[in-house]
Write a protein that holds these residues in place. Structure first.
Motif, PDB file in Angstrom:
ATOM      1  N   THR A 542       1.283   5.525   2.481  1.00 18.50           N
ATOM      2  CA  THR A 542       0.247   4.922   3.308  1.00 18.50           C
ATOM      3  C   THR A 542      -0.925   5.868   3.441  1.00 18.50           C
ATOM      4  O   THR A 542      -0.754   7.091   3.557  1.00 18.50           O
ATOM      5  N   LEU A 543      -2.109   5.305   3.396  1.00 17.14           N
ATOM      6  CA  LEU A 543      -3.358   6.041   3.530  1.00 17.14           C
ATOM      7  C   LEU A 543      -3.991   5.661   4.854  1.00 17.14           C
ATOM      8  O   LEU A 543      -4.110   4.476   5.175  1.00 17.14           O
ATOM      9  N   ASP A 544      -4.384   6.669   5.630  1.00 15.14           N
ATOM     10  CA  ASP A 544      -4.999   6.421   6.936  1.00 15.14           C
ATOM     11  C   ASP A 544      -6.382   7.055   6.942  1.00 15.14           C
ATOM     12  O   ASP A 544      -6.528   8.261   6.707  1.00 15.14           O
ATOM     13  N   VAL A 545      -7.423   6.262   7.173  1.00 15.15           N
ATOM     14  CA  VAL A 545      -8.807   6.744   7.169  1.00 15.15           C
ATOM     15  C   VAL A 545      -9.547   6.102   8.334  1.00 15.15           C
ATOM     16  O   VAL A 545      -9.159   5.038   8.826  1.00 15.15           O
ATOM     17  N   PRO A 546     -10.640   6.734   8.792  1.00 13.30           N
ATOM     18  CA  PRO A 546     -11.465   6.075   9.803  1.00 13.30           C
ATOM     19  C   PRO A 546     -12.087   4.808   9.219  1.00 13.30           C
ATOM     20  O   PRO A 546     -12.550   4.815   8.071  1.00 13.30           O
ATOM     21  N   PRO A 547     -12.095   3.734   9.960  1.00 11.92           N
ATOM     22  CA  PRO A 547     -12.650   2.486   9.401  1.00 11.92           C
ATOM     23  C   PRO A 547     -14.165   2.459   9.358  1.00 11.92           C
ATOM     24  O   PRO A 547     -14.739   1.682   8.604  1.00 11.92           O
ATOM     25  N   LEU A 548     -14.830   3.284  10.171  1.00 14.19           N
ATOM     26  CA  LEU A 548     -16.291   3.245  10.248  1.00 14.19           C
ATOM     27  C   LEU A 548     -16.813   4.674  10.354  1.00 14.19           C
ATOM     28  O   LEU A 548     -16.412   5.419  11.262  1.00 14.19           O
ATOM     29  N   VAL A 549     -17.680   5.043   9.440  1.00  9.57           N
ATOM     30  CA  VAL A 549     -18.221   6.414   9.423  1.00  9.57           C
ATOM     31  C   VAL A 549     -19.713   6.347   9.170  1.00  9.57           C
ATOM     32  O   VAL A 549     -20.258   5.310   8.748  1.00  9.57           O
ATOM     33  N   HIS A 550     -20.363   7.505   9.431  1.00 11.43           N
ATOM     34  CA  HIS A 550     -21.789   7.605   9.148  1.00 11.43           C
ATOM     35  C   HIS A 550     -21.976   8.123   7.734  1.00 11.43           C
ATOM     36  O   HIS A 550     -21.265   9.017   7.287  1.00 11.43           O
ATOM     37  N   LYS A 551     -22.912   7.544   7.013  1.00  8.43           N
ATOM     38  CA  LYS A 551     -23.099   7.919   5.615  1.00  8.43           C
ATOM     39  C   LYS A 551     -23.529   9.391   5.503  1.00  8.43           C
ATOM     40  O   LYS A 551     -24.187   9.941   6.392  1.00  8.43           O
ATOM     41  N   SER A 552     -23.110   9.987   4.386  1.00  7.05           N
ATOM     42  CA  SER A 552     -23.480  11.362   4.022  1.00  7.05           C
ATOM     43  C   SER A 552     -22.796  12.424   4.870  1.00  7.05           C
ATOM     44  O   SER A 552     -23.111  13.608   4.714  1.00  7.05           O
ATOM     45  N   GLU A 553     -21.877  12.049   5.752  1.00  5.09           N
ATOM     46  CA  GLU A 553     -21.157  13.044   6.545  1.00  5.09           C
ATOM     47  C   GLU A 553     -19.680  13.023   6.166  1.00  5.09           C
ATOM     48  O   GLU A 553     -19.097  11.955   5.935  1.00  5.09           O
ATOM     49  N   PRO A 554     -19.038  14.224   6.080  1.00  4.70           N
ATOM     50  CA  PRO A 554     -17.613  14.273   5.736  1.00  4.70           C
ATOM     51  C   PRO A 554     -16.756  13.739   6.886  1.00  4.70           C
ATOM     52  O   PRO A 554     -17.115  13.836   8.057  1.00  4.70           O
ATOM     53  N   PHE A 555     -15.614  13.149   6.519  1.00  7.35           N
ATOM     54  CA  PHE A 555     -14.642  12.690   7.518  1.00  7.35           C
ATOM     55  C   PHE A 555     -13.235  12.922   6.971  1.00  7.35           C
ATOM     56  O   PHE A 555     -13.022  12.953   5.748  1.00  7.35           O
ATOM     57  N   PRO A 556     -12.219  13.118   7.849  1.00  6.81           N
ATOM     58  CA  PRO A 556     -10.857  13.433   7.415  1.00  6.81           C
ATOM     59  C   PRO A 556     -10.094  12.164   7.025  1.00  6.81           C
ATOM     60  O   PRO A 556     -10.474  11.044   7.342  1.00  6.81           O
ATOM     61  N   THR A 558      -5.602  11.035   5.918  1.00  8.70           N
ATOM     62  CA  THR A 558      -4.220  11.506   5.779  1.00  8.70           C
ATOM     63  C   THR A 558      -3.468  10.576   4.834  1.00  8.70           C
ATOM     64  O   THR A 558      -3.748   9.371   4.763  1.00  8.70           O
ATOM     65  N   ILE A 559      -2.493  11.180   4.093  1.00 11.14           N
ATOM     66  CA  ILE A 559      -1.601  10.421   3.214  1.00 11.14           C
ATOM     67  C   ILE A 559      -0.172  10.779   3.600  1.00 11.14           C
ATOM     68  O   ILE A 559       0.172  11.970   3.716  1.00 11.14           O
ATOM     69  N   HIS A 560       0.658   9.751   3.826  1.00  9.87           N
ATOM     70  CA  HIS A 560       2.066   9.963   4.179  1.00  9.87           C
ATOM     71  C   HIS A 560       2.969   9.164   3.248  1.00  9.87           C
ATOM     72  O   HIS A 560       2.629   8.041   2.866  1.00  9.87           O
ATOM     73  N   GLU A 561       4.103   9.761   2.908  1.00  6.44           N
ATOM     74  CA  GLU A 561       5.213   8.985   2.381  1.00  6.44           C
ATOM     75  C   GLU A 561       5.949   8.369   3.560  1.00  6.44           C
ATOM     76  O   GLU A 561       6.205   9.035   4.560  1.00  6.44           O
ATOM     77  N   ILE A 562       6.288   7.054   3.447  1.00 10.48           N
ATOM     78  CA  ILE A 562       6.934   6.343   4.547  1.00 10.48           C
ATOM     79  C   ILE A 562       8.224   5.713   4.058  1.00 10.48           C
ATOM     80  O   ILE A 562       8.409   5.486   2.852  1.00 10.48           O
ATOM     81  N   ASP A 563       9.151   5.450   5.002  1.00 10.47           N
ATOM     82  CA  ASP A 563      10.394   4.782   4.638  1.00 10.47           C
ATOM     83  C   ASP A 563      10.199   3.272   4.710  1.00 10.47           C
ATOM     84  O   ASP A 563       9.084   2.769   4.929  1.00 10.47           O
ATOM     85  N   ILE A 600     -11.115   3.331  -0.981  1.00 12.63           N
ATOM     86  CA  ILE A 600     -10.455   4.583  -1.319  1.00 12.63           C
ATOM     87  C   ILE A 600      -8.987   4.262  -1.575  1.00 12.63           C
ATOM     88  O   ILE A 600      -8.338   3.595  -0.755  1.00 12.63           O
ATOM     89  N   GLY A 601      -8.436   4.719  -2.703  1.00  8.14           N
ATOM     90  CA  GLY A 601      -7.048   4.458  -3.047  1.00  8.14           C
ATOM     91  C   GLY A 601      -6.326   5.726  -3.439  1.00  8.14           C
ATOM     92  O   GLY A 601      -6.933   6.687  -3.916  1.00  8.14           O
ATOM     93  N   VAL A 602      -4.983   5.712  -3.201  1.00  3.64           N
ATOM     94  CA  VAL A 602      -4.138   6.840  -3.600  1.00  3.64           C
ATOM     95  C   VAL A 602      -2.944   6.293  -4.368  1.00  3.64           C
ATOM     96  O   VAL A 602      -2.473   5.175  -4.101  1.00  3.64           O
ATOM     97  N   VAL A 603      -2.443   7.085  -5.318  1.00  2.00           N
ATOM     98  CA  VAL A 603      -1.286   6.711  -6.117  1.00  2.00           C
ATOM     99  C   VAL A 603      -0.319   7.890  -6.111  1.00  2.00           C
ATOM    100  O   VAL A 603      -0.717   9.031  -6.375  1.00  2.00           O
ATOM    101  N   ALA A 608       1.536   3.102  -3.940  1.00  2.00           N
ATOM    102  CA  ALA A 608       0.082   3.249  -3.851  1.00  2.00           C
ATOM    103  C   ALA A 608      -0.423   2.524  -2.620  1.00  2.00           C
ATOM    104  O   ALA A 608       0.233   1.629  -2.072  1.00  2.00           O
ATOM    105  N   ASP A 609      -1.615   2.933  -2.176  1.00  2.04           N
ATOM    106  CA  ASP A 609      -2.218   2.284  -1.009  1.00  2.04           C
ATOM    107  C   ASP A 609      -3.723   2.444  -1.118  1.00  2.04           C
ATOM    108  O   ASP A 609      -4.235   3.359  -1.779  1.00  2.04           O
ATOM    109  N   SER A 610      -4.441   1.555  -0.495  1.00  2.52           N
ATOM    110  CA  SER A 610      -5.903   1.640  -0.496  1.00  2.52           C
ATOM    111  C   SER A 610      -6.435   1.143   0.830  1.00  2.52           C
ATOM    112  O   SER A 610      -5.794   0.342   1.523  1.00  2.52           O
ATOM    113  N   ARG A 611      -7.598   1.634   1.183  1.00  4.28           N
ATOM    114  CA  ARG A 611      -8.254   1.243   2.422  1.00  4.28           C
ATOM    115  C   ARG A 611      -9.746   1.059   2.165  1.00  4.28           C
ATOM    116  O   ARG A 611     -10.320   1.670   1.258  1.00  4.28           O
TER     117      ARG A 611
END
Length: 915
Positions: A542-556, A558-563, A600-603, A608-611
């Motif tokens: 699962t990929l967890d990201v902020p749903p709304l950000v300001h352009k041109s600024e970095p944001f954190p 997280t990626i987790h393996e889940i059961d 944004i997607g991760v494999v 895999a997951d995307s947000r």
């Protein structure tokens, strides 16, 4: 007043400013969160941070947002398993985010119940009680755990106390389900488990028919039992039994010898093969009997059978007491049962004598059964295979109790599907027709179902339940529907054959590993492959990201393996990522270049997951304020726009007519019912356009006003009942209510007493319709309406010793009169003297009825007639004496006018008054 606030469109509808943190984190890792402002910090800004439980997570006391930035990133350190909130104070506003911390060590906190299916058509089921942690992951108990099972009334638990052994987390139980209900599991220090199970029944119709249904005495008839579903013959894949009974053993029984008494006289058990069964019954004395069939699990049905001649009176058959002997048949009636079949059926033909009605109608008044006499009849149809010519003779030797035969039975079969008519005729017989429907049979279909028993990676024990369910997913009785079917289960290189046990569910045991697969198949079933996932193993990412950000600024992020339960097992620092153009991943942060929605997607090795993340330019906020009711058709409301900046322009996209009052105000008039959207677009140079859609559900309402008025001008408070739709209400007039269009009916009391005054209903004015009855029959209120019950006030006039007492309509003319009354023959009379309670001196008074009156007429004695008689007698006597003294002829003087004038002389008597 309703308030709507809108922000740029995002998939999660986040209101900014907001604080984002990963929803779930794991102890032993380090994370980041971010505060996102709705406007850039002009000179830099410090945001105060706090947590609701500092023992669960650790965060800094504040975060600094640089000048001209919208993001403030801060560190999060999970300390132990639990839940907490992170609060941030931005411009005097408290915003928050919830976060859950998970640990690798699992503790039992609750119980859960797992069943092979939550709906069942069968009685016997099995299930498992599982001890789990707060996230639903199996957690082994450290010592033996006693679990107490209970259920609602229609469910019986075989063993109410079961044990989860130390080191295990599951235990099996058995139950019998007689009806829908719940199963409960309780244990010390663990949350209670509750599982709903629904008992369902097939919508099967049980049919029974008797042919002939008007039977000759001491004869034989045939009965037929079959099942139907959705108008088609229903064939069950097993043999069941039907119980047929007779309510009148003097007329109908199943034993040919009436002198032998046993239970079979009134009750007969017959098998149903492919959902069809048949038999015969014996008739004896004239009468009526209800023949009833009952089939366990399907229901019952009944039909009436008549023995002897029958009179048909207004479509109601009645036994004719005058039996007809030696009747000559004039019609051969035919029946075909089952009346709906997919292939074959039975035909029955019987002879009758019918008597026509005297009023010229075609329906007979009397039907008399006649023994078959060896004659032949001809059958004709299309689409049915049957004998063309049939001899009506006894096909079976007469037995004890049967003196004659009235009917013969034969087999028919369908050639083509559809509704078919069979015609029966013969010499001296009227033509008769009957119908038979050939339809494809309704057959249930079944499939294999595999239900995983929650288990952890590497655990050994019961890991799956294999059951048979129907198309609706309901558990069925495998022993009935597939009594001898052998199943094969393939797991790796192992092949296992099994049959379904009495509990209708087979158990598969093994050691649960990653990507554990089983395949189950059997003759007549589609193979089923199931993947059994360990509860503690990583089954996805699962990929967890902020749903709304300001352009041109970095944001954190997280990626987790889940059961399999969605619980995070560990954090992945590095993983293969894929993004749309304009998105970059730099040193554990993501940067989006333009204001847009990006992916944004991760494999990883487990999935895999995307947000989607939306980036925004700085925006201005606009509030929509509505004044007035917004959900009523025809009711105008005002829509005002208020922004935190000036000089913005607006556009409105409305399905309703509107009037623009100013750049920021609109008058909207909903003119149709339904759900609609009003879209507002606000723009200004240098800002992103702001769009908001306000959803309205508009309904039509009508006003109903019910009142009662009297002809004296008073409005009456009358209590009565009205019916609106399916609701009955007690109201008191005047009554006003706003309702949805619906049916309405009401009734008003014909006579009422209000404030000591009586009123009588004259009419009811419903809109422009005058109703003279006291009831308003069922009418549909599609528009506003006024209902007025017009009452006439009744005035009570009660007067003693006078004519004219009674009840009068208010405003009517009342006339009272006092006629003389004779007391002693006609010599003394009572005559009017005066009124008591009425201001009048006349014996006849007329006035307008306005108020209740209680009065009486005072009478006095009148001796006028008596005194007149006495005076006349005295005068005559004196005159006669005078004449005789003069020596004159009395006859001469009596004829003279003088005598008449003399007699006229008299005197007035004295009078007195009395009540």
């Amino acid at each position: 007043m309703a308030l709507f606030c809108f922000i740029p469109e995002v998939s999660s509808y986040v209101e900014i400013p907001y604080v984002w943190t990963p929803a779930r984190i794991v102890t032993g890792e380090s994370y980041e969160g971010v505060v996102v402002l709705d406007e850039a910090a002009k000179t830099g800004q410090v945001v105060i941070l706090s947590t609701s439980d500092p023992q669960v997570i650790q965060i800094p006391k504040s975060v600094h947002i640089p000048a001209h930035s919208n993001h403030g990133i801060f560190h999060i350190m999970p300390l132990k398993e639990g839940s907490s909130q992170i609060f941030a104070l931005v411009n005097g506003k408290m915003i928050s985010s919830s976060i859950s911390v998970h640990s690798s060590e699992r503790q039992p906190e609750m119980l859960s119940i797992v069943l092979p299916a939550n709906t069942t058509k069968t009685e016997n089921i099995i299930g498992y009680v599982i001890s789990t942690d707060a996230n639903g992951t199996p957690a082994a108990v450290k010592e033996n755990l006693i679990v107490t099972l209970s259920a609602t009334n229609m469910i019986e638990i075989e063993k109410t106390e079961i044990k989860i052994p130390a080191g295990a987390y599951s235990v099996k139980f058995h139950a019998k389900v007689g009806g829908s209900g719940k199963i409960f599991a309780t244990a010390k220090n663990l949350s209670v488990a509750e599982q709903v199970i629904t008992k369902v029944r097939d919508n099967i119709t049980v049919r029974i028919a008797v042919a002939p249904n008007i039977i000759l005495e001491n004869s034989r008839a045939f009965f037929f039992v079959w099942l139907e579903k959705d108008g088609m013959p229903y064939k069950i894949p097993y043999v069941t039994y039907a119980y047929v009974s007779s309510s009148n053993l003097k007329s109908v029984r199943f034993n040919e010898n009436p002198h032998i008494k046993h239970y079979g006289d009134a009750l007969l058990r017959i098998p149903l093969i492919d959902g069809v069964g048949s038999g015969q019954l014996i008739s004896y004395e004239p009468g009526v009997s209800a023949v009833t069939v009952s089939i366990d699990g399907f229901g019952s049905s009944s039909t009436d059978v008549f023995v002897g001649s029958v009179n048909i009176i207004q479509n109601i058959p009645m036994i004719d007491e005058d039996q007809v002997r030696g009747a000559t048949p004039n019609i051969a009636m035919a029946w075909f049962y089952p009346s709906v079949t997919d292939s074959s059926a039975y035909g029955v033909i019987a002879l009758y004598q019918t008597s026509p009605m005297t009023n010229g109608q075609q329906m007979p008044t009397k039907i008399t059964p006649v023994p078959i006499d060896g004659r032949t009849v001809t059958l004709s149809s299309s689409g049915i295979r049957h004998p063309q010519i049939l001899t009506l003779s006894e096909t079976k030797a007469l037995s004890n109790g049967i003196s004659s035969t009235q009917a013969t039975r034969f087999e028919v079969s369908g050639i083509s599907q559809g509704n078919h008519t069979i015609f029966v005729s013969g010499p001296g017989l009227e033509q008769y027709n009957s119908t038979l429907v050939i339809s494809p049979a309704f057959r249930d279909s079944y499939k294999i179902k595999v239900t995983q028993i929650p288990a952890t990676l590497g655990s050994s024990g019961d890991i799956a339940m294999i059951s048979i369910v129907d198309d609706s997913g309901s558990l069925v009785n495998a022993k009935k529907v597939i009594p001898s079917t052998k199943f094969t289960l393939i797991s790796g290189n192992t092949h296992t054959e099994f049959s379904m046990p009495a509990q209708n569910t087979a158990i598969h045991s093994g050691v649960l590993e990653e990507d554990y697969r089983i395949t189950v198949f059997a003759n007549g079933f589609a193979p089923l492959e199931a993947v059994l996932l360990p509860s503690r193993a990583a089954s996805s990412v699962t990929l967890d990201v902020p749903p709304l950000v300001h352009k041109s600024e970095p944001f954190p992020y997280t990626i987790h393996e889940i059961d399999s339960s969605g619980v995070p097992i560990r954090r992945l620092i590095s993983a293969s990522t894929s993004t749309t153009d304009g998105v970059s991943v730099v040193e554990g942060h993501v940067i989006i270049d333009e204001a847009d929605v990006e992916n944004i997607g991760v494999v990883t090795r487990v999935g895999a997951d995307s947000r989607s993340v939306e980036s925004f330019a700085n925006v201005f906020n606009v509030e929509i304020i509505t004044n007035g009711v917004t959900n009523k058709m025809g009711k105008q409301f005002q829509l005002d726009l208020v922004g935190d900046i000036d000089d913005f322009e607006t556009m409105i996209d409305s399905p309703f007519p509107y009037e623009k009052i100013s750049e920021r105000s609109f008058l909207v008039t909903p003119d149709k019912s339904g759900s609609y959207d009003i879209t507002i677009i606000a723009t200004r140079d240098g800002y992103a356009s702001t769009k908001n859609t306000m959803s309205l559900h508009v309904e039509k309402f009508v006003d109903i006003l019910i009142k009662a008025v009297a002809n004296d001008g008073d409005e009456l408070n009358i209590e009565h009942q009205i019916h609106l739709g399916n609701t009955t209400k007690s109201i008191v007039t005047p009554f006003h209510e706003e309702i949805k269009p619906q049916f309405f009916h009401a009734s008003f009391p014909p006579d009422v007493l209000v404030g000591g005054r009586g009123y009588r209903l004259n009419n009811i004015l419903f809109a422009d319709q005058i109703i003279t009855d006291s009831k308003i029959e069922r009418l549909f209120l599609g528009k506003s309406v006024e209902v007025t019950a017009n009452y006439d006030r009744t005035v009570r006039v009660q007067v003693d010793n006078a004519l004219g007492s009674g009840f009068y309509t208010y405003g009517a003319q009342v006339t009272l009169s006092v006629p003389p009354k004779d007391r002693v023959w006609f010599l003394i009379r009572d005559v009017f003297d005066r009124w008591e309670g009425i201001d009048s001196n006349s014996a006849q008074v007329t006035f307008i009825a306005e108020n209740d009156i209680s009065a009486r007429a005072i009478l006095r004695e009148d001796h006028t007639f008596l005194m007149l008689i006495v005076g006349t007698a005295v005068s005559v006597t004196l005159y006669v004496n005078f004449v005789m003294r003069k020596g004159l002829d009395i006859r001469f003087y009596l004829s003279r006018q003088n005598l008449r004038n003399f007699i006229k002389m008299g005197w007035r008597p004295k009078t007195r008054s009395y009540p």
